[in-house]
Design an enzyme around this catalytic site. Structure first.
Site, PDB file in Angstrom:
ATOM      1  N   HIS A 248      -7.863   0.998   2.640  1.00  0.00           N
ATOM      2  CA  HIS A 248      -8.869   0.444   1.721  1.00  0.00           C
ATOM      3  C   HIS A 248      -8.160  -0.454   0.710  1.00  0.00           C
ATOM      4  O   HIS A 248      -6.950  -0.588   0.709  1.00  0.00           O
ATOM      5  CB  HIS A 248      -9.537   1.576   0.936  1.00  0.00           C
TER       6      HIS A 248
ATOM      7  N   GLU B 293     -13.355  -5.280   1.362  1.00  0.00           N
ATOM      8  CA  GLU B 293     -11.920  -5.018   1.192  1.00  0.00           C
ATOM      9  C   GLU B 293     -11.139  -5.744   2.289  1.00  0.00           C
ATOM     10  O   GLU B 293     -10.544  -5.140   3.182  1.00  0.00           O
ATOM     11  CB  GLU B 293     -11.680  -3.494   1.196  1.00  0.00           C
TER      12      GLU B 293
ATOM     13  N   HIS C  61     -15.123  -0.459   4.279  1.00  0.00           N
ATOM     14  CA  HIS C  61     -15.822  -1.126   3.183  1.00  0.00           C
ATOM     15  C   HIS C  61     -15.672  -2.634   3.383  1.00  0.00           C
ATOM     16  O   HIS C  61     -14.558  -3.154   3.408  1.00  0.00           O
ATOM     17  CB  HIS C  61     -15.263  -0.699   1.828  1.00  0.00           C
TER      18      HIS C  61
ATOM     19  N   GLU D 255      -5.067   3.047  -0.572  1.00  0.00           N
ATOM     20  CA  GLU D 255      -5.672   1.945  -1.337  1.00  0.00           C
ATOM     21  C   GLU D 255      -4.601   0.880  -1.513  1.00  0.00           C
ATOM     22  O   GLU D 255      -3.627   1.079  -2.250  1.00  0.00           O
ATOM     23  CB  GLU D 255      -6.156   2.428  -2.711  1.00  0.00           C
TER      24      GLU D 255
ATOM     25  N   ARG E 299     -20.377  -4.097   0.327  1.00  0.00           N
ATOM     26  CA  ARG E 299     -19.535  -2.912   0.565  1.00  0.00           C
ATOM     27  C   ARG E 299     -19.992  -2.078   1.765  1.00  0.00           C
ATOM     28  O   ARG E 299     -19.198  -1.644   2.580  1.00  0.00           O
ATOM     29  CB  ARG E 299     -19.573  -2.041  -0.698  1.00  0.00           C
TER      30      ARG E 299
HETATM   31 ZN   LIG Z   1     -12.876   1.257   0.157  1.00  0.00          ZN
END
Ligand SMILES: [Zn+2]
Ligand SMILES: *[C@@H]1O[C@H](CO)[C@@H](O)[C@H](O)[C@H]1NC(C)=O
Ligand SMILES: *[C@@H]1O[C@H](CO)[C@@H](O)[C@H](O)[C@H]1NC(C)=O
Length: 426
Positions: free
Chosen positions: A313, A193, A190, A388, A245
């Site tokens: 991420h 990020e 993404h 994350e 994104r």
């Molecule tokens: Zn992501």
């Protein structure tokens, strides 16, 4: 000047020539845009927000947790009055987390200037450091530099090209032992990020230039590391729209981009993905329609030694394991959960962040076509995780560069824990 002072502390050998070339506004400006954190009391409130997203009035940032009551949304300035009124009409309480997003974007990466990086280039032979977010070229050059500098340890393999023709460069870091298990790490699927490629390159730095400091486990596995899965999107987030994104596929209808983390071929097209080309979670025309995901598929499937697959991420601070497509877990979920909890402990010791552990769909939200589901479900990789990284929402995607090192230490601790886990499989 505060900036110069910080620079002297961090990079004391430099002449303090920070000129802030990064402060220019990108073509897409977020002047006056606000990040709001909504307190959502009811399902009707959720559907109001879904309506606002569909109308293009707001952008969803961190999605809601299952049974959670908080939601982060980005509101452009011209939509603010209407959104505020509708929230008020529905008695939805909210906090303004970021009052001017453009301001936050300009602060985010302001510690190190281009001329500082040129000094580093002359001194070290590459421009990488972890006080700032770097462009793709710096990252790729660093991989090539490592392959040249440590030819017995590192090699670079281009496993394909992005849609826009940029190379997908994987760094292989060899094991000290024969017939070792292998680990796949990736970042930057993404585009916005940024902490993800920054952390993954930090891991690379530790596994190569500081190799001896980290013990047996990291030296007894093979690493395959793709720091920027989505190079076209990543560059666009530096030059066009900071909050981009997806990749840059032209879908017609004036809409660009496929969400690469909805494009993998296990339970593709299900819950938590979209068939609508303009959506942020557009899954693509079919599974592996995108060269970026299909290159990963080919590589991982042809490397049977890969026993763990970790995608980094941001944001929210979660360690997630399959499944993402629905609220079930794989048969060996206790193994995934046990290692996930060890990762969380190691991350807390390394950088201090607290990370929640669980399966994707149950802990966060359903998302079909993700890389971790595919790694586990189709490629037969034992340990598949989506991590994350920071933060919990104070800055969201626009995490200031001074948080790179503490976050990256957490990311590295997670990778080290996974290395111990795959070695224990033998
Ligand atoms: Zn992501
Ligand atoms: C969400 O709520 C349902 C129903 O109350 C409950 O069964 C489920 O365990 C909750 N999930 C989480 C992740 O707390
Ligand atoms: C808010 O409620 C008032 C009174 O019911 C209504 O007139 C107004 O149109 C509503 N605002 C929005 C933005 O829906």
């Amino acid at each position: 000047m505060a900036r110069a002072a910080v620079l002297w502390v961090c990079l004391g050998f430099l002449a303090g020539l920070s000129v802030g070339a990064e402060d220019q506004e990108l073509p897409v400006s977020y002047r006056g845009a606000q990040l709001l954190r909504l307190n959502l009391p009811s399902p009707s409130a959720h559907s109001l927000v879904e309506g606002l997203v569909d109308e293009g009035e707001v952008q969803l940032w961190r999605d809601r947790e299952v049974n959670g009551t908080e939601l982060d949304i980005l509101v452009k300035p011209d939509a603010l009055p209407v959104v505020q009124e509708r929230l008020k009409n529905e008695s939805i309480e909210y906090d303004v987390v970021i009052a001017d997003l453009q301001e936050a974007i300009e602060q985010e990466n302001s510690l190190v200037s281009e001329s500082d990086l040129d000094v580093l280039m002359g001194r070290n032979g590459h421009r990488m450091e972890w006080q700032s977010y770097h462009r793709l070229q710096d990252i790729h050059h660093y991989l090539d530099f490592l392959a040249q500098t440590y030819p017995n340890l590192c090699s670079v393999q281009t496993i394909g090209s992005s849609l826009g023709g940029r190379p997908l460069k994987v760094l292989r870091i060899a094991s000290d032992k024969p017939n070792s298990p292998a680990i796949w790490l990736d970042g930057g699927i993404h585009a916005r990020e940024w902490i993800s490629p920054a952390s993954v390159t930090y891991i690379i730095n530790q596994l190569t230039e500081y190799r001896e400091q980290h013990g047996d486990a990291v030296q007894s596995v093979e690493w395959y590391i793709l720091p920027v899965v989505n190079p076209d999107g990543y560059e666009h987030s530096h030059t066009g729209d900071r909050l981009w994104r997806k990749n840059r596929r032209s879908n017609g209808q004036g809409c660009l981009g496929v969400d690469l983390n909805r494009n993998f071929g296990y339970k593709w097209g299900g819950a938590g993905s979209s068939r609508r080309p303009c959506d942020e979670i557009y899954a693509g025309a079919h599974a592996f329609s995108e060269p970026e995901t299909s290159a990963i598929q080919g590589f991982v499937k042809s490397h049977q030694a890969i026993k763990a697959y970790v995608s980094y991420h941001s944001y929210g601070q979660y360690i997630l394991y399959p499944w993402g497509y629905a609220s079930y877990v794989p048969p060996d979920h206790t193994d995934l959960s046990k290692v996930g909890n060890k990762m969380a402990q190691a991350m807390a010791s390394a950088g201090g962040g607290s990370y929640r552990v669980g399966s994707s769909a149950i802990t966060l939200y359903p998302a079909s076509g993700g890389s971790d589901d595919w790694a586990k479900g189709s490629a037969g990789v034992k340990y598949a995780y989506t991590v994350e990284l920071r933060d919990r929402g104070r800055y969201g995607f626009v995490l200031p560069a001074q948080y790179i090192v503490p976050t990256a230490k957490e990311a590295f601790a997670a990778a080290r824990t996974v290395a111990e886990a795959v070695l224990a499989l033998k």
